[in-house]
Motif scaffolding. Structure first.
Motif, PDB file in Angstrom:
ATOM      1  N   MET A  74      41.301  18.123  31.482  1.00 26.75           N
ATOM      2  CA  MET A  74      40.469  17.371  30.571  1.00 26.75           C
ATOM      3  C   MET A  74      39.665  16.336  31.341  1.00 26.75           C
ATOM      4  O   MET A  74      40.142  15.762  32.303  1.00 26.75           O
ATOM      5  N   THR A  75      38.491  16.098  30.862  1.00 26.37           N
ATOM      6  CA  THR A  75      37.652  15.105  31.511  1.00 26.37           C
ATOM      7  C   THR A  75      38.027  13.708  31.024  1.00 26.37           C
ATOM      8  O   THR A  75      38.718  13.546  30.017  1.00 26.37           O
ATOM      9  N   LYS A  80      36.083  11.580  29.706  1.00 27.74           N
ATOM     10  CA  LYS A  80      35.446  11.308  28.420  1.00 27.74           C
ATOM     11  C   LYS A  80      36.321  11.816  27.272  1.00 27.74           C
ATOM     12  O   LYS A  80      36.462  11.151  26.254  1.00 27.74           O
ATOM     13  N   THR A  81      36.908  12.994  27.463  1.00 33.53           N
ATOM     14  CA  THR A  81      37.765  13.566  26.428  1.00 33.53           C
ATOM     15  C   THR A  81      38.992  12.691  26.221  1.00 33.53           C
ATOM     16  O   THR A  81      39.397  12.430  25.086  1.00 33.53           O
ATOM     17  N   LEU A 136      37.992   9.554  24.383  1.00 35.76           N
ATOM     18  CA  LEU A 136      37.735   9.811  22.970  1.00 35.76           C
ATOM     19  C   LEU A 136      39.024  10.042  22.196  1.00 35.76           C
ATOM     20  O   LEU A 136      39.165   9.604  21.055  1.00 35.76           O
ATOM     21  N   LYS A 137      39.987  10.723  22.810  1.00 37.91           N
ATOM     22  CA  LYS A 137      41.271  10.941  22.146  1.00 37.91           C
ATOM     23  C   LYS A 137      42.008   9.615  21.947  1.00 37.91           C
ATOM     24  O   LYS A 137      42.591   9.381  20.893  1.00 37.91           O
TER      25      LYS A 137
END
Length: 72
Positions: free
Chosen positions: A1-2, A4-5, A8-9
């Motif tokens: 996962m990046t 950013k992900t 956001l999570k």
């Protein structure tokens, strides 16, 4: 996962906590611990990356100054 992900999570879980869907009752302890751990990891990765970039930039600038004095 990046990153950013992951960010956001973590933000999504923070929104659920603020909205009241995640409570701090004994049955939801794992959700709060997961949120806290996610925020900790994101903070450590972000601050660590910033620290590395700052020190790398400083050492590169110092090396460039030394090399310019060695040039004829």
């Amino acid at each position: 996962m990046t990153s950013k992900t992951v960010a956001l999570k973590a933000a999504g879980m923070g929104g659920r906590l603020a909205d009241g869907r995640i409570t701090t009752g004994p049955d939801n302890t794992n959700n709060v611990l997961t949120l806290a751990f996610g925020v900790l990891i994101v903070a450590l990765v972000g601050l660590g990356s910033a620290w590395i970039m700052i020190h790398l930039s400083q050492s590169t600038a110092a090396m460039s100054a030394q090399q310019s004095h060695m040039m004829p």
